[in-house]
Scaffold this active site. Structure first.
Site, PDB file in Angstrom:
ATOM      1  N   PHE A  62      16.373  20.040   1.663  1.00  8.10           N
ATOM      2  CA  PHE A  62      17.801  19.713   1.807  1.00  8.10           C
ATOM      3  C   PHE A  62      18.282  18.698   0.781  1.00  8.10           C
ATOM      4  O   PHE A  62      19.411  18.264   0.827  1.00  8.10           O
ATOM      5  CB  PHE A  62      18.088  19.171   3.217  1.00  8.10           C
ATOM      6  CG  PHE A  62      17.657  20.105   4.310  1.00  8.10           C
ATOM      7  CD1 PHE A  62      17.945  21.459   4.246  1.00  8.10           C
ATOM      8  CD2 PHE A  62      16.974  19.629   5.419  1.00  8.10           C
ATOM      9  CE1 PHE A  62      17.540  22.323   5.250  1.00  8.10           C
ATOM     10  CE2 PHE A  62      16.573  20.480   6.425  1.00  8.10           C
ATOM     11  CZ  PHE A  62      16.847  21.840   6.351  1.00  8.10           C
ATOM     12  N   TRP A  65      16.229  14.682  -5.713  1.00 11.89           N
ATOM     13  CA  TRP A  65      16.028  13.314  -6.208  1.00 11.89           C
ATOM     14  C   TRP A  65      15.056  13.302  -7.364  1.00 11.89           C
ATOM     15  O   TRP A  65      14.302  14.251  -7.555  1.00 11.89           O
ATOM     16  CB  TRP A  65      15.651  12.331  -5.089  1.00 11.89           C
ATOM     17  CG  TRP A  65      14.468  12.681  -4.211  1.00 11.89           C
ATOM     18  CD1 TRP A  65      13.807  13.872  -4.144  1.00 11.89           C
ATOM     19  CD2 TRP A  65      13.841  11.824  -3.260  1.00 11.89           C
ATOM     20  NE1 TRP A  65      12.812  13.807  -3.214  1.00 11.89           N
ATOM     21  CE2 TRP A  65      12.798  12.562  -2.649  1.00 11.89           C
ATOM     22  CE3 TRP A  65      14.034  10.514  -2.856  1.00 11.89           C
ATOM     23  CZ2 TRP A  65      11.971  12.021  -1.660  1.00 11.89           C
ATOM     24  CZ3 TRP A  65      13.210   9.982  -1.888  1.00 11.89           C
ATOM     25  CH2 TRP A  65      12.205  10.723  -1.285  1.00 11.89           C
ATOM     26  N   HIS A  77      22.335  -2.485 -21.445  1.00 13.10           N
ATOM     27  CA  HIS A  77      21.451  -3.293 -20.601  1.00 13.10           C
ATOM     28  C   HIS A  77      21.718  -4.782 -20.729  1.00 13.10           C
ATOM     29  O   HIS A  77      22.399  -5.245 -21.631  1.00 13.10           O
ATOM     30  CB  HIS A  77      19.985  -2.976 -20.893  1.00 13.10           C
ATOM     31  CG  HIS A  77      19.486  -3.497 -22.202  1.00 13.10           C
ATOM     32  ND1 HIS A  77      19.599  -2.809 -23.370  1.00 13.10           N
ATOM     33  CD2 HIS A  77      18.864  -4.665 -22.519  1.00 13.10           C
ATOM     34  CE1 HIS A  77      19.070  -3.507 -24.362  1.00 13.10           C
ATOM     35  NE2 HIS A  77      18.633  -4.655 -23.876  1.00 13.10           N
ATOM     36  N   ASP A  79      20.162  -8.707 -20.787  1.00 10.27           N
ATOM     37  CA  ASP A  79      19.020  -9.548 -21.167  1.00 10.27           C
ATOM     38  C   ASP A  79      19.045 -10.816 -20.326  1.00 10.27           C
ATOM     39  O   ASP A  79      20.018 -11.584 -20.375  1.00 10.27           O
ATOM     40  CB  ASP A  79      19.099  -9.962 -22.641  1.00 10.27           C
ATOM     41  CG  ASP A  79      18.738  -8.842 -23.618  1.00 10.27           C
ATOM     42  OD1 ASP A  79      18.368  -7.742 -23.174  1.00 10.27           O
ATOM     43  OD2 ASP A  79      18.848  -9.099 -24.831  1.00 10.27           O
ATOM     44  N   HIS A  83      13.651 -13.055 -20.902  1.00 11.05           N
ATOM     45  CA  HIS A  83      13.327 -12.088 -21.955  1.00 11.05           C
ATOM     46  C   HIS A  83      12.761 -12.768 -23.196  1.00 11.05           C
ATOM     47  O   HIS A  83      11.968 -12.178 -23.915  1.00 11.05           O
ATOM     48  CB  HIS A  83      14.602 -11.316 -22.307  1.00 11.05           C
ATOM     49  CG  HIS A  83      14.453 -10.286 -23.368  1.00 11.05           C
ATOM     50  ND1 HIS A  83      13.372  -9.434 -23.450  1.00 11.05           N
ATOM     51  CD2 HIS A  83      15.267  -9.944 -24.413  1.00 11.05           C
ATOM     52  CE1 HIS A  83      13.536  -8.621 -24.477  1.00 11.05           C
ATOM     53  NE2 HIS A  83      14.655  -8.918 -25.090  1.00 11.05           N
ATOM     54  N   HIS A 212      19.364 -13.883 -29.136  1.00  9.97           N
ATOM     55  CA  HIS A 212      18.303 -13.942 -28.128  1.00  9.97           C
ATOM     56  C   HIS A 212      17.799 -15.377 -27.966  1.00  9.97           C
ATOM     57  O   HIS A 212      17.730 -15.925 -26.866  1.00  9.97           O
ATOM     58  CB  HIS A 212      17.130 -13.035 -28.534  1.00  9.97           C
ATOM     59  CG  HIS A 212      17.397 -11.576 -28.384  1.00  9.97           C
ATOM     60  ND1 HIS A 212      18.033 -10.820 -29.346  1.00  9.97           N
ATOM     61  CD2 HIS A 212      17.117 -10.718 -27.375  1.00  9.97           C
ATOM     62  CE1 HIS A 212      18.116  -9.569 -28.935  1.00  9.97           C
ATOM     63  NE2 HIS A 212      17.569  -9.473 -27.748  1.00  9.97           N
TER      64      HIS A 212
HETATM   65 MN    MN Z   1      17.328  -6.414 -24.435  1.00 17.28          MN
END
Ligand code: MN
Length: 262
Positions: A62, A65, A77, A79, A83, A212
């Site tokens: 049913f 996924w 995305h 950070d 990181h 960063h």
């Molecule tokens: Mn990154």
């Protein structure tokens, strides 16, 4: 105006269309461009894989996924401070410990699309930010600041998006003093349309990869591979940044959104 009234007005605006939600995320799948580090620098994030578990069939009659193979730093995305080595010790510096209050806030969009169209290596400088402030007002503490370059329009072509030649990658971003200046204004985060928060040439800067290094050193956040910033005004929008609550996560793909006046 009371906060209750503000939220009531926002709710009404969302329903009547006077407040529009702009999608700042790229599609996430096997065709998503990923960072390609030269082998002498380090190991790369794996290619994205989407595997089906069941699709209304014998494996699950049913339901449908999938399961994913996915690096934290894939596609559009977030950070987290964890990181980078410069931000590794913050107790609230991982995706599961960052206060959510920090992830929704006022957004400043600095339009560099004309400059980038002429020079893919274009760098936003402190002077460039100050020129923007002279036109649009001072960047307020707690704001998110993003660089519009229209680079996202290359998203469906990995080679054009990464734009690497024998001298390395060529893509726009900030220089170190730009990030230092933004941090002096108390920004919450910085975003870029390229593969990372830094410019393609950032490995040769001092410090290397200054967005960063400096953002995460200050317990601040980054956003990469943003899209559709050409649909967001210079000021007046609200950004919503929801990274997955990955335990000890250094980052996360995220469906970044902006609330803008229609
Ligand atoms: Mn990154």
């Amino acid at each position: 105006m009371s906060a209750q009234q503000t939220l009531q007005d926002l709710g009404a605006g969302l329903l009547n269309g006077s407040v529009k939600v702009v999608d700042l995320a790229a599609p996430l799948g096997p065709d998503t461009p990923l960072l390609k580090l030269p082998p002498e620098i380090g190991v790369n994030t794996p290619e994205i894989e989407i595997h089906n578990i069941s699709n209304y069939d014998d494996n699950g009659p049913f339901w449908s996924w999938n399961w994913l193979k996915l690096g934290e730093h894939s596609g559009t995305h977030f950070d987290a401070p964890r990181h980078w080595a410069s931000g590794k010790d913050y107790k609230d510096g991982t995706t599961d410990t960052i206060p959510v209050q920090n992830l929704v806030g006022p957004l400043c969009v600095i339009d560099c699309s004309k400059e980038v169209a002429e020079d893919p290596d274009f760098l936003l400088t402190e002077a460039g930010v100050k020129a923007w402030e002279a036109e649009h007002g001072e960047i307020k503490e707690g704001s998110w600041v993003v660089m519009r370059s229209d680079w996202y329009k290359r998203n469906n072509d990995k080679d054009a998006f990464l734009n690497v030649d024998e001298n390395g990658p060529h893509s726009p971003g900030p220089d170190a003093d730009c990030i230092r200046y933004l941090l002096s204004k108390g920004i919450m985060g910085w975003g870029n349309e390229g593969i990372g928060t830094d410019a393609g040439s950032a490995g040769g800067m001092e410090p290397p990869f200054p967005a960063h290094y400096l953002l995460h050193e200050a317990n601040r956040y980054g956003l990469a591979s943003l899209c559709n910033l050409d649909q967001v005004p210079a000021t007046g929008a609200i950004i919503v940044v929801p990274p997955l609550k990955i335990v000890n996560g250094t980052g996360s793909p995220t469906r970044v959104m902006a609330l803008v006046p229609a």
